[in-house]
Design an enzyme around this catalytic site. Structure first.
Site, PDB file in Angstrom:
ATOM      1  N   ARG A 108       0.846  -1.193   0.000  1.00  0.00           N
ATOM      2  CA  ARG A 108       0.000   0.000   0.000  1.00  0.00           C
ATOM      3  C   ARG A 108       0.873   1.231   0.000  1.00  0.00           C
ATOM      4  NH1 ARG A 108      -4.623   0.915   4.477  1.00  0.00           N
ATOM      5  NH2 ARG A 108      -2.831   1.636   5.645  1.00  0.00           N
ATOM      6  N   THR A 112      -0.999   7.580  -0.654  1.00  0.00           N
ATOM      7  CA  THR A 112      -2.306   7.482  -1.326  1.00  0.00           C
ATOM      8  C   THR A 112      -3.146   6.312  -0.813  1.00  0.00           C
ATOM      9  OG1 THR A 112      -1.479   5.999  -3.039  1.00  0.00           O
ATOM     10  CG2 THR A 112      -1.238   8.358  -3.457  1.00  0.00           C
ATOM     11  N   ASP A 204       0.570  -2.771  11.762  1.00  0.00           N
ATOM     12  CA  ASP A 204       0.943  -3.202  10.409  1.00  0.00           C
ATOM     13  C   ASP A 204       1.288  -4.687  10.446  1.00  0.00           C
ATOM     14  OD1 ASP A 204       2.681  -3.849   8.124  1.00  0.00           O
ATOM     15  OD2 ASP A 204       2.435  -1.727   7.655  1.00  0.00           O
ATOM     16  N   ASP A 207       4.749  -5.827   8.945  1.00  0.00           N
ATOM     17  CA  ASP A 207       5.870  -5.394   9.788  1.00  0.00           C
ATOM     18  C   ASP A 207       5.943  -6.220  11.070  1.00  0.00           C
ATOM     19  OD1 ASP A 207       6.781  -3.516   8.040  1.00  0.00           O
ATOM     20  OD2 ASP A 207       5.842  -1.806   9.040  1.00  0.00           O
TER      21      ASP A 207
HETATM   22  C1  PRP Z   1      -1.252  -4.602   4.344  1.00  0.00           C
HETATM   23  C2  PRP Z   1      -2.149  -5.817   4.451  1.00  0.00           C
HETATM   24  C3  PRP Z   1      -2.982  -5.713   3.203  1.00  0.00           C
HETATM   25  C4  PRP Z   1      -3.168  -4.225   3.050  1.00  0.00           C
HETATM   26  C5  PRP Z   1      -4.542  -3.850   3.503  1.00  0.00           C
HETATM   27  O1  PRP Z   1      -0.219  -4.840   3.466  1.00  0.00           O
HETATM   28  O2  PRP Z   1      -1.435  -7.035   4.567  1.00  0.00           O
HETATM   29  O3  PRP Z   1      -2.379  -6.275   2.060  1.00  0.00           O
HETATM   30  O4  PRP Z   1      -2.164  -3.602   3.868  1.00  0.00           O
HETATM   31  O5  PRP Z   1      -4.794  -2.518   3.299  1.00  0.00           O
HETATM   32  P1  PRP Z   1      -5.921  -2.017   2.302  1.00  0.00           P
HETATM   33  O6  PRP Z   1      -7.157  -2.826   2.576  1.00  0.00           O
HETATM   34  O7  PRP Z   1      -6.097  -0.579   2.675  1.00  0.00           O
HETATM   35  O8  PRP Z   1      -5.438  -2.177   0.902  1.00  0.00           O
HETATM   36  P2  PRP Z   1       0.938  -3.767   3.220  1.00  0.00           P
HETATM   37  O9  PRP Z   1       0.576  -2.852   2.098  1.00  0.00           O
HETATM   38  O10 PRP Z   1       1.282  -3.112   4.518  1.00  0.00           O
HETATM   39  O11 PRP Z   1       2.119  -4.673   2.689  1.00  0.00           O
HETATM   40  P3  PRP Z   1       2.998  -5.756   3.489  1.00  0.00           P
HETATM   41  O12 PRP Z   1       2.094  -6.938   3.758  1.00  0.00           O
HETATM   42  O13 PRP Z   1       4.089  -6.079   2.542  1.00  0.00           O
HETATM   43  O14 PRP Z   1       3.488  -5.121   4.756  1.00  0.00           O
HETATM   44  N1  URA Z   2      -2.495  -2.771   6.715  1.00  0.00           N
HETATM   45  C1  URA Z   2      -2.134  -3.266   7.931  1.00  0.00           C
HETATM   46  O1  URA Z   2      -1.197  -4.086   8.006  1.00  0.00           O
HETATM   47  N2  URA Z   2      -2.798  -2.825   9.006  1.00  0.00           N
HETATM   48  C2  URA Z   2      -3.805  -1.951   8.948  1.00  0.00           C
HETATM   49  O2  URA Z   2      -4.391  -1.607   9.985  1.00  0.00           O
HETATM   50  C3  URA Z   2      -4.163  -1.449   7.680  1.00  0.00           C
HETATM   51  C4  URA Z   2      -3.493  -1.887   6.576  1.00  0.00           C
END
Ligand code: PRP
Ligand code: URA
Length: 220
Positions: A108, A112, A204, A207
């Protein structure tokens, strides 16, 4: 449990899932325990996720007699949305050791909140697709992942989306875009904050799973 606002949503309120989810949410839960809990929850939620897998009968011989025994019919594919989906997929893999696996890499954009795609690898004939990501926040990532699957010819009727925590905003967006794709979650949380994090949420997920949060957890 269903929610009258969202007909395609099922919330799994089983005490074991709820207990483990509370441990996952706790800010003091460290990456190794976080990973173990996501695996266990994936396995437990997988029971509901796979409830309507089709069965076919095939002949076997028990030590006593021949019989037509039920087996899962057709391929099943787990598709993890990277990175955090991998944590729950570990549990599903224990339930379905014969399943194929696919990956959709998305992150994400921090400004944005739009999903950025960086990797897609899917089997040619996936059959039933179990799409996994612990977080349904704005819904952008999950909606995009389903679009990737549809573009590869997977029928919406073959897709199930498993997440650990959903925000109402994300469920609304996902159900609006893909009303025929069931969502299975362990919690419908309150709302998104101004950075589009789920409240109360768990922070997150990627993370916390991989120890890349800031400040990084101490190595013990
Ligand atoms: C997190 C999560 C989803 C997304 C959800 O991933 O695992 O994929 O955010 O958010 P949304 O519904 O607003 O799209 P992230 O983008 O943090 O990537 P990561 O798993 O690599 O940390
Ligand atoms: N992605 C995450 O990992 N946590 C949140 O709360 C939202 C998006």
């Amino acid at each position: 449990m269903t929610d009258s606002r969202f007909p395609s949503l099922t919330v799994i309120d089983h005490p074991l899932v709820q207990h483990k989810l509370s441990l996952v949410r706790d800010r003091d839960t460290r990456p190794i325990q976080f990973r173990q809990l996501l695996r266990e929850i994936g396995l437990l939620m997988g029971y509901e996720l796979t409830r309507d897998l089709p069965l076919e009968r095939r002949p076997i011989e028990t030590p006593i007699t021949a019989m037509e025994a039920p087996f899962i019919a057709g391929p099943v594919t787990m598709v993890s949305i990277l990175r955090a989906g991998l944590g729950m997929a570990e549990g599903l893999r224990e339930l379905l050791p014969g399943a194929k696996e696919g990956h959709i890499g998305l992150y994400r954009d921090p400004e944005t909140h739009q999903p950025k795609e960086y990797f897609v690898k899917l089997p040619a004939e996936p059959g039933r697709v179990l799409l996994v990501d612990p977080m349904l926040a704005t819904g952008g990532s999950a909606v995009h992942a389903v679009e990737v699957l549809l573009a590869r010819g997977v029928p919406a009727a073959e897709i199930r989306f498993l997440c650990l925590i959903a925000a109402p905003e994300g469920v609304e967006r996902f159900a609006g875009a893909h009303p025929d794709v069931p969502i299975i979650t362990a919690s419908l949380d309150s709302h998104l904050d101004d950075k589009a994090y789920i409240v109360p949420g768990l922070g997150d997920a990627g993370d916390r799973l991989y120890g890349t949060s800031h400040p990084e957890p101490e190595v013990r």
